[in-house]
Design an enzyme around this catalytic site. Structure first.
Site, PDB file in Angstrom:
ATOM      1  N   SER A   1       8.610  10.593  -1.750  1.00 54.10           N
ATOM      2  CA  SER A   1       8.145  11.574  -1.077  1.00 54.10           C
ATOM      3  C   SER A   1       7.154  11.318   0.073  1.00 54.10           C
ATOM      4  O   SER A   1       6.951  11.924   0.911  1.00 54.10           O
ATOM      5  CB  SER A   1       7.109  12.717  -2.065  1.00 54.10           C
ATOM      6  OG  SER A   1       6.477  12.022  -2.821  1.00 54.10           O
TER       7      SER A   1
ATOM      8  N   ASP B   1      -3.299 -14.621  -3.435  1.00 46.19           N
ATOM      9  CA  ASP B   1      -3.925 -15.477  -4.152  1.00 46.19           C
ATOM     10  C   ASP B   1      -5.099 -14.792  -4.881  1.00 46.19           C
ATOM     11  O   ASP B   1      -5.099 -13.409  -4.893  1.00 46.19           O
ATOM     12  CB  ASP B   1      -4.468 -16.681  -3.161  1.00 46.19           C
ATOM     13  CG  ASP B   1      -5.560 -16.303  -2.318  1.00 46.19           C
ATOM     14  OD1 ASP B   1      -6.060 -15.048  -2.367  1.00 46.19           O
ATOM     15  OD2 ASP B   1      -5.806 -17.198  -1.245  1.00 46.19           O
TER      16      ASP B   1
ATOM     17  N   ASP C   1       8.679   8.687  -6.097  1.00 45.84           N
ATOM     18  CA  ASP C   1       9.730   9.419  -5.670  1.00 45.84           C
ATOM     19  C   ASP C   1      10.269   9.341  -4.199  1.00 45.84           C
ATOM     20  O   ASP C   1      10.983  10.119  -3.648  1.00 45.84           O
ATOM     21  CB  ASP C   1       9.793  10.527  -5.934  1.00 45.84           C
ATOM     22  CG  ASP C   1       8.759  11.579  -5.572  1.00 45.84           C
ATOM     23  OD1 ASP C   1       7.765  10.939  -4.746  1.00 45.84           O
ATOM     24  OD2 ASP C   1       8.720  12.852  -5.399  1.00 45.84           O
TER      25      ASP C   1
ATOM     26  N   HIS D   1       0.603   4.471  -2.468  1.00 46.51           N
ATOM     27  CA  HIS D   1       0.605   5.716  -2.335  1.00 46.51           C
ATOM     28  C   HIS D   1       1.817   6.668  -2.526  1.00 46.51           C
ATOM     29  O   HIS D   1       1.335   7.822  -2.652  1.00 46.51           O
ATOM     30  CB  HIS D   1       0.309   5.848  -0.796  1.00 46.51           C
ATOM     31  CG  HIS D   1      -1.126   5.337  -0.239  1.00 46.51           C
ATOM     32  ND1 HIS D   1      -2.120   5.984   0.627  1.00 46.51           N
ATOM     33  CD2 HIS D   1      -2.028   4.187  -0.741  1.00 46.51           C
ATOM     34  CE1 HIS D   1      -3.174   5.403   0.705  1.00 46.51           C
ATOM     35  NE2 HIS D   1      -3.291   4.328  -0.135  1.00 46.51           N
TER      36      HIS D   1
ATOM     37  N   ARG E   1       0.866  -1.363   0.212  1.00 44.15           N
ATOM     38  CA  ARG E   1      -0.071   0.045  -0.043  1.00 44.15           C
ATOM     39  C   ARG E   1       0.980   1.357   0.102  1.00 44.15           C
ATOM     40  O   ARG E   1       0.607   2.102  -0.687  1.00 44.15           O
ATOM     41  CB  ARG E   1      -0.941  -0.067   1.261  1.00 44.15           C
ATOM     42  CG  ARG E   1      -1.983   1.155   1.348  1.00 44.15           C
ATOM     43  CD  ARG E   1      -2.765   0.897   2.485  1.00 44.15           C
ATOM     44  NE  ARG E   1      -3.639   2.159   2.564  1.00 44.15           N
ATOM     45  CZ  ARG E   1      -3.761   2.819   3.744  1.00 44.15           C
ATOM     46  NH1 ARG E   1      -3.062   2.564   4.813  1.00 44.15           N
ATOM     47  NH2 ARG E   1      -4.630   3.906   3.798  1.00 44.15           N
TER      48      ARG E   1
ATOM     49  N   HIS F   1      -5.875  -6.199  -2.980  1.00 45.31           N
ATOM     50  CA  HIS F   1      -6.463  -6.253  -1.822  1.00 45.31           C
ATOM     51  C   HIS F   1      -7.063  -7.796  -1.193  1.00 45.31           C
ATOM     52  O   HIS F   1      -7.704  -8.094  -0.495  1.00 45.31           O
ATOM     53  CB  HIS F   1      -8.012  -5.497  -2.000  1.00 45.31           C
ATOM     54  CG  HIS F   1      -7.858  -4.037  -2.130  1.00 45.31           C
ATOM     55  ND1 HIS F   1      -8.933  -3.262  -2.389  1.00 45.31           N
ATOM     56  CD2 HIS F   1      -7.006  -3.251  -1.933  1.00 45.31           C
ATOM     57  CE1 HIS F   1      -8.479  -2.037  -2.346  1.00 45.31           C
ATOM     58  NE2 HIS F   1      -7.360  -2.080  -2.134  1.00 45.31           N
TER      59      HIS F   1
ATOM     60  N   GLU G   1       2.988  14.575   2.823  1.00 47.53           N
ATOM     61  CA  GLU G   1       1.917  13.744   2.293  1.00 47.53           C
ATOM     62  C   GLU G   1       1.811  12.669   3.510  1.00 47.53           C
ATOM     63  O   GLU G   1       0.651  12.038   3.631  1.00 47.53           O
ATOM     64  CB  GLU G   1       2.886  12.849   1.052  1.00 47.53           C
ATOM     65  CG  GLU G   1       3.057  13.679  -0.138  1.00 47.53           C
ATOM     66  CD  GLU G   1       3.625  12.921  -1.061  1.00 47.53           C
ATOM     67  OE1 GLU G   1       3.557  11.607  -1.004  1.00 47.53           O
ATOM     68  OE2 GLU G   1       3.967  13.461  -1.770  1.00 47.53           O
TER      69      GLU G   1
ATOM     70  N   ASN H   1      -3.159   8.773   4.133  1.00 46.66           N
ATOM     71  CA  ASN H   1      -1.821   8.419   4.684  1.00 46.66           C
ATOM     72  C   ASN H   1      -1.710   8.040   6.111  1.00 46.66           C
ATOM     73  O   ASN H   1      -0.632   7.472   6.579  1.00 46.66           O
ATOM     74  CB  ASN H   1      -0.649   9.081   4.076  1.00 46.66           C
ATOM     75  CG  ASN H   1      -0.426   9.153   2.605  1.00 46.66           C
ATOM     76  OD1 ASN H   1      -0.835   7.987   2.065  1.00 46.66           O
ATOM     77  ND2 ASN H   1       0.102  10.087   1.947  1.00 46.66           N
TER      78      ASN H   1
END
Length: 317
Positions: free
Chosen positions: A80, A247, A78, A70, A66, A188, A92, A98
């Site tokens: 960040s 899976d 990058d 993000h 994740r 997910h 961020e 986040n």
């Protein structure tokens, strides 16, 4: 920058074309084995250090996946998302989407180990990308960005309540197509979600105290036992019974109208994404792992900095 109104549209068009060309060139500069001569032990350090954390806390695997997503959707891949806020700037990391990110300690540990062996050579952005690619070859050579702004995360990260039109637009704006959307949503299959991300589907979907009609009523009953009204802290597995195993059961769940988030359910509202869901649900995972690797590599090239752009941070945050 202040731009005269008559020139603003034309200027922005030129900027967009320039950025597309530049980003494409930067992505092409990435290559497999980038550190082979400069830091031959880099990939082994990443693998071993990460494994030591995940063996103790398996839930870090989806958390790191994740984090990569993000990072890439805001200013490109990058690093960040790792930068800390200061008294003059909210980064961020502290944006609402986040605030539930986890695994920063893994990145810090890997970076520390790499710096000890190969100082000032390896970017934090490459560490995030490589941590998420244990089963496929990851092109490397990213450099770290210098800018991290909270509002940009809020503007660029697709929230869990996006419909299919919004999801497709979000992914397309990053150079990802509708198949990439369906494939990367398959991430997910591991991990959890907080009740706050979907509780409106259970208790107040249209503001009238109703439930989401696209969600299986029997599943709603189960979810209400885990998430009471106003509960923001409890967690639920994204892929019940298989949340620690990478899976394809996620697609079977979505097909049965048991996708936890509105964004999961939205995959059934488009011909392309629905066809992919049905393919994976009916075939038991035809080519999914190969598809996922391809889409992850593609995502990992979004807006990268290479060459003399950006920097190599010694401390990732």
């Amino acid at each position: 920058m202040i731009i005269p109104k008559l020139l603003s549209v034309f200027f922005l068009q030129l900027v967009c074309v320039h950025l597309l060309v530049l980003n494409g060139a930067n992505a092409q500069a990435l290559k497999e084995g980038f550190y082979k001569s400069k830091c031959p032990s880099f990939e082994a350090i990443v693998k071993n250090t990460t494994a030591s954390f995940i063996s103790q806390a398996p839930s870090l695997a989806p958390a790191l996946l994740r984090m990569h997503f993000h990072d890439c959707f805001v200013r490109g891949c990058d690093g960040s998302v790792l930068i800390n806020s200061t008294s003059s700037n909210q980064a961020e990391k502290d944006a609402i989407p986040n605030q539930t990110l986890r695994g920063f300690q893994v990145i810090d540990a890997v970076k520390s180990a790499v710096e000890e062996k190969c100082p000032a050579l390896v970017s934090c952005a490459d560490i995030i990308a490589l941590i998420n690619g244990p089963s496929w070859s990851v092109p490397l050579g990213r450099r770290d960005g210098r800018v991290s702004i909270s509002s940009e995360a809020l503007a660029n990260l697709p929230p869990p309540f996006f419909n299919i039109t919004q999801l497709k637009a979000s992914f397309r704006s990053k150079g990802l197509n509708d198949i990439d959307l369906a494939v990367l949503s398959g991430g997910h299959t591991i991990g959890i979600s907080h009740c706050s991300s979907f509780s409106n589907r259970l208790y107040n979907f249209t503001g009238r105290g109703d439930t989401d009609p696209s969600l299986d009523p029997n599943y709603i009953v189960q979810l209400k036992k885990k998430c009471s009204p106003g509960d923001a802290n409890s967690i639920v597995e994204m892929d019940p019974g298989s949340a620690k195993i990478f899976d394809t059961s996620y697609y079977s769940i979505v097909k049965k109208r048991r996708g936890l988030l509105e964004a999961d359910a939205a995959l059934l509202n488009d011909n392309v994404t629905r066809a992919y869901v049905q393919l994976q649900a009916n075939s038991g995972g035809s080519n999914f792992f190969k598809d996922f690797a391809v889409s992850m590599v593609k995502m990992g090239k979004i807006g990268v900095l290479t060459g003399n752009s950006g920097e190599i941070r010694k401390i990732c945050n």
